[in-house]
Design an enzyme around this catalytic site. Structure first.
Site, mmCIF file in Angstrom:
data_model
loop_
_atom_site.group_PDB
_atom_site.id
_atom_site.type_symbol
_atom_site.label_atom_id
_atom_site.label_comp_id
_atom_site.label_asym_id
_atom_site.label_seq_id
_atom_site.Cartn_x
_atom_site.Cartn_y
_atom_site.Cartn_z
ATOM 1 N N ASP A 130 43.307 38.753 31.078
ATOM 2 C CA ASP A 130 42.682 37.505 30.637
ATOM 3 C C ASP A 130 41.163 37.513 30.758
ATOM 4 O OD1 ASP A 130 45.264 36.550 30.195
ATOM 5 O OD2 ASP A 130 45.420 35.775 32.229
ATOM 6 N N GLU A 131 40.571 38.676 30.553
ATOM 7 C CA GLU A 131 39.115 38.801 30.668
ATOM 8 C C GLU A 131 38.405 38.287 29.415
ATOM 9 O OE1 GLU A 131 41.236 41.362 30.925
ATOM 10 O OE2 GLU A 131 41.069 42.241 32.920
ATOM 11 N N LYS A 185 39.576 39.699 26.219
ATOM 12 C CA LYS A 185 39.679 40.858 25.322
ATOM 13 C C LYS A 185 39.843 40.403 23.867
ATOM 14 C CE LYS A 185 43.272 42.134 27.729
ATOM 15 N NZ LYS A 185 43.169 41.208 28.873
ATOM 16 N N ALA A 232 51.187 39.665 26.958
ATOM 17 C CA ALA A 232 49.780 39.419 26.640
ATOM 18 C C ALA A 232 49.617 38.083 25.931
ATOM 19 C CB ALA A 232 49.262 40.541 25.739
ATOM 20 N N GLY A 233 48.466 37.489 26.130
ATOM 21 C CA GLY A 233 48.088 36.287 25.385
ATOM 22 C C GLY A 233 46.607 36.421 25.109
ATOM 23 N N HIS A 234 46.253 36.775 23.876
ATOM 24 C CA HIS A 234 44.855 37.017 23.528
ATOM 25 C C HIS A 234 44.372 35.879 22.634
ATOM 26 C CE1 HIS A 234 45.354 41.634 24.342
ATOM 27 N NE2 HIS A 234 45.643 40.873 25.376
ATOM 28 N N ARG A 282 65.490 56.763 29.409
ATOM 29 C CA ARG A 282 65.966 57.454 28.206
ATOM 30 C C ARG A 282 67.199 56.820 27.575
ATOM 31 N NH1 ARG A 282 65.308 63.004 31.337
ATOM 32 N NH2 ARG A 282 66.234 61.613 32.867
ATOM 33 N N GLN A 304 46.589 43.280 29.145
ATOM 34 C CA GLN A 304 46.557 43.187 30.618
ATOM 35 C C GLN A 304 45.214 43.724 31.139
ATOM 36 O OE1 GLN A 304 49.867 44.603 29.281
ATOM 37 N NE2 GLN A 304 50.083 42.426 29.031
ATOM 38 N N ARG A 351 50.555 29.047 33.209
ATOM 39 C CA ARG A 351 50.373 28.914 34.659
ATOM 40 C C ARG A 351 48.893 28.845 35.018
ATOM 41 N NH1 ARG A 351 53.670 34.029 36.734
ATOM 42 N NH2 ARG A 351 52.756 34.866 34.831
ATOM 43 N N GLY A 396 30.661 31.632 25.429
ATOM 44 C CA GLY A 396 31.545 30.581 24.927
ATOM 45 C C GLY A 396 32.706 31.237 24.202
HETATM 46 P P1 GDP Z 1 42.582 37.984 27.027
HETATM 47 O O1 GDP Z 1 44.002 37.978 27.424
HETATM 48 O O2 GDP Z 1 41.781 39.013 27.754
HETATM 49 O O3 GDP Z 1 42.369 38.076 25.541
HETATM 50 O O4 GDP Z 1 41.988 36.580 27.482
HETATM 51 P P2 GDP Z 1 42.702 35.132 27.296
HETATM 52 O O5 GDP Z 1 42.639 34.757 25.872
HETATM 53 O O6 GDP Z 1 44.019 35.104 27.967
HETATM 54 O O7 GDP Z 1 41.746 34.237 28.196
HETATM 55 C C1 GDP Z 1 40.396 34.101 27.938
HETATM 56 C C2 GDP Z 1 40.091 32.623 27.682
HETATM 57 O O8 GDP Z 1 38.687 32.417 27.768
HETATM 58 C C3 GDP Z 1 40.474 32.149 26.297
HETATM 59 O O9 GDP Z 1 40.828 30.790 26.373
HETATM 60 C C4 GDP Z 1 39.197 32.325 25.484
HETATM 61 O O10 GDP Z 1 39.120 31.449 24.380
HETATM 62 C C5 GDP Z 1 38.165 31.961 26.515
HETATM 63 N N1 GDP Z 1 36.858 32.642 26.384
HETATM 64 C C6 GDP Z 1 36.593 33.918 25.998
HETATM 65 N N2 GDP Z 1 35.273 34.180 26.153
HETATM 66 C C7 GDP Z 1 34.715 33.060 26.659
HETATM 67 C C8 GDP Z 1 33.387 32.721 27.076
HETATM 68 O O11 GDP Z 1 32.460 33.516 27.043
HETATM 69 N N3 GDP Z 1 33.203 31.467 27.588
HETATM 70 C C9 GDP Z 1 34.213 30.557 27.675
HETATM 71 N N4 GDP Z 1 33.944 29.369 28.191
HETATM 72 N N5 GDP Z 1 35.467 30.842 27.300
HETATM 73 C C10 GDP Z 1 35.716 32.076 26.810
HETATM 74 P P1 IMO Z 2 46.573 39.710 28.841
HETATM 75 O O1 IMO Z 2 46.741 40.824 27.839
HETATM 76 C C1 IMO Z 2 47.210 38.315 32.918
HETATM 77 C C2 IMO Z 2 50.850 39.711 34.933
HETATM 78 C C3 IMO Z 2 51.930 38.699 35.233
HETATM 79 C C4 IMO Z 2 52.502 39.295 36.503
HETATM 80 C C5 IMO Z 2 52.436 40.794 36.242
HETATM 81 C C6 IMO Z 2 53.724 41.408 35.747
HETATM 82 O O2 IMO Z 2 46.640 38.365 28.228
HETATM 83 O O3 IMO Z 2 45.382 39.947 29.673
HETATM 84 P P2 IMO Z 2 54.992 41.328 33.409
HETATM 85 O O4 IMO Z 2 55.539 40.175 32.611
HETATM 86 O O5 IMO Z 2 53.975 42.132 32.673
HETATM 87 O O6 IMO Z 2 56.075 42.193 33.990
HETATM 88 O O7 IMO Z 2 54.263 40.639 34.681
HETATM 89 O O8 IMO Z 2 51.413 40.967 35.256
HETATM 90 N N1 IMO Z 2 50.427 39.777 33.520
HETATM 91 C C7 IMO Z 2 49.261 39.302 33.060
HETATM 92 N N2 IMO Z 2 48.272 38.625 33.681
HETATM 93 N N3 IMO Z 2 47.075 38.650 31.616
HETATM 94 C C8 IMO Z 2 48.049 39.351 30.985
HETATM 95 O O9 IMO Z 2 47.901 39.822 29.728
HETATM 96 C C9 IMO Z 2 49.214 39.674 31.694
HETATM 97 N N4 IMO Z 2 50.365 40.326 31.395
HETATM 98 C C10 IMO Z 2 51.075 40.397 32.513
HETATM 99 O O10 IMO Z 2 51.399 37.410 35.434
HETATM 100 O O11 IMO Z 2 51.659 39.007 37.589
HETATM 101 MG MG MG Z 3 45.460 36.669 28.174
#
Ligand code: GDP
Ligand code: IMO
Ligand code: MG
Length: 429
Positions: free
Chosen positions: A13-14, A16, A39-41, A144, A225, A304, A416
């Protein structure tokens, strides 16, 4: 430089998705290489939010070839649902802009059932998985006995594999977990129905990528991740079941390491973690609550609340080493606006010893106390900044200090969620 790998350098959740969407305009292909719909991007374009779980984050551009690599575990129901959702949004999805590796393993309903049953059985000690069947699917791959996308095209093979797998999974579900068994016929029928919808998307993607490379196309490899959720290098067992590190891009797509030119690590300006597991810089105070609320830190997949803490450079230095990071993209710097001071963890102190790398022992990690360096904060809104010069001095100093402490340059600073809320310093392409 023509090919870039994007990896998460913390616990996921950085941001990406935002950076992949931003850079995708300069590429021809975007390839996911591991993970699944855990994943949730999040992409925000023209004020509208889209969350990609399986489909690569380049899809909104319409004309980029988005590929799902063999290293990804694919829930076909989720994939078809995501394709349908994007079509409803007005996008055209067809085999010219989306394809799936014939070698990708499929998540079956029994994987989800085992994931949930196992977590329930663990109680307090649970990993806090996303419950999407990720771990059990990778277990079957390593064991396997997995079902691959190619099997959807060969009903006889599919039939036999589902029967064999169900025998074992139903025994486990009923006798060990006290859960309900799954029926063969509806599962087989559903798979045949989905095979019809997916068959034209199933390809040899290693070959497709190689053709792209030979034609001089630019390729973006999209990790899911984060490095510290890596099955080998993360905070085991509180990890996911794949290799989110940059090396995973080769194994997970069938491309050689000589074709990867820039490894871009995405790093939040602070740290978050969703699910259980150690987190040395976790904050359970007002600063942590401030970051959680201002950063809207809720999981994009499970909703969560994410735990929040200061930036941990011990983790980052490990990340730089495991991935071979060429540059770093810092995201969510705007979230730190308004804090009087900002801290960064520069080392851990453990039983009187200074530690520079995350210990493999969770017992030892639990005893690690972060050593902080405190820097002055800034109060000015930075969401409209488009160059480093637009940032207040203290924000610039925060960036500079992190570059000094990591020894890696920042190529992008995100201020942002939207595409244009970005300061570009170096173009990774
Ligand atoms: P990912 O899984 O690494 O793609 O990240 P997520 O989408 O799960 O979580 C990142 C969250 O931060 C999302 O709601 C994005 O819309 C938001 N976001 C990304 N870059 C920025 C930023 O520079 N500032 C703010 N405020 N939000 C951001
Ligand atoms: P993105 O791509 C943050 C975490 C889960 C749990 C552990 C194992 O959006 O960054 P799993 O369902 O993979 O067996 O769960 O990994 N986890 C993540 N945390 N971002 C994710 O993906 C994640 N995918 C799995 O919360 O702790
Ligand atoms: Mg995410």
């Amino acid at each position: 430089m023509s090919n870039v790998v994007i990896v998460g350098s913390q616990w996921g959740d950085e941001g990406k998705g935002k950076i992949v969407d931003l850079l995708a305009s300069r590429t021809d292909m975007v390839v996911r290489f591991q993970g699944g719909n855990n994943a949730g991007h999040t992409l925000v374009v023209n004020g509208e939010q889209t969350i990609c779980h399986l489909i690569p984050s380049g899809i909104l551009h319409g004309d980029k070839m988005c590929m799902i690599g063999n290293g990804v575990v694919v829930d076909p129901e989720v994939l078809l649902g995501e394709m349908k959702h994007l079509v409803e949004k007005g996008l055209v999805i067809n085999p010219d802009n989306l394809c799936l590796s014939e070698k990708a393993h499929l998540i079956m309903p029994y994987h989800r059932a085992v994931d949930l049953a196992r977590e329930t059985a663990k109680g307090e000690d649970k990993i806090g998985t996303t419950g999407r069947g990720i771990g059990p699917c990778y277990e079957d791959k390593a064991g396997r006995r997995g079902i691959r996308a190619i099997d959807l095209l060969e009903p006889d093979v599919l039939d036999e594999k589902i029967r064999e797998n169900l025998k074992e999974k139903n025994f486990l579900l009923t006798n060990f977990f006290n859960a309900d068994p799954l029926e063969y016929q509806p599962l087989f029928d559903k798979c045949l129905e989905m095979a019809e919808d997916l068959k034209s998307y199933i390809k040899n993607i290693s070959f497709e990528i190689d053709n792209g490379v030979k034609a001089g196309k630019k390729i973006l490899f999209e990790g899911a991740q984060g490095t510290h959720l890596d099955i080998d290098h993360g905070t085991y067992p509180f990890v996911t079941s794949s290799n989110p590190v940059s090396g995973g891009a080769c194994a997970g797509t069938g491309v050689g390491p000589d074709k990867l030119h820039h490894i871009l690590g995405i790093m939040k300006a602070y740290t978050t973690r969703v699910g259980s597991g150690p987190f040395p810089t976790d904050l359970e105070d007002d600063s942590g609550r401030y970051i959680q609320e201002k950063g809207a830190e809720f999981g994009a997949t499970t909703g969560r609340r994410r735990r929040c803490g200061w930036l941990d450079l011990v983790m980052m230095r490990d990340s730089i080493r495991y991935n071979g990071l060429t540059s770093i993209s810092m995201t969510k710097l705007d979230v730190l606006t308004g804090l009087k001071t900002v801290k960064v963890c520069v080392a851990y102190e453990c039983e009187g010893e200074r530690i520079q790398s995350m210990p493999a022992s969770l017992n030892k990690l639990a005893k690690c106390i972060p050593v902080y360096e405190e820097l002055p904060g800034w109060q000015e809104d930075i969401t409209s900044a488009r160059s480093l010069d637009n940032l207040p001095l203290n924000a610039r100093d925060y960036i500079k200090r992190i570059e000094q402490l990591t020894g890696v340059s920042l190529s992008i600073v995100s201020v942002g969620p939207m595409r244009d809320q970005t300061i570009e310093i170096i173009d990774p392409f």
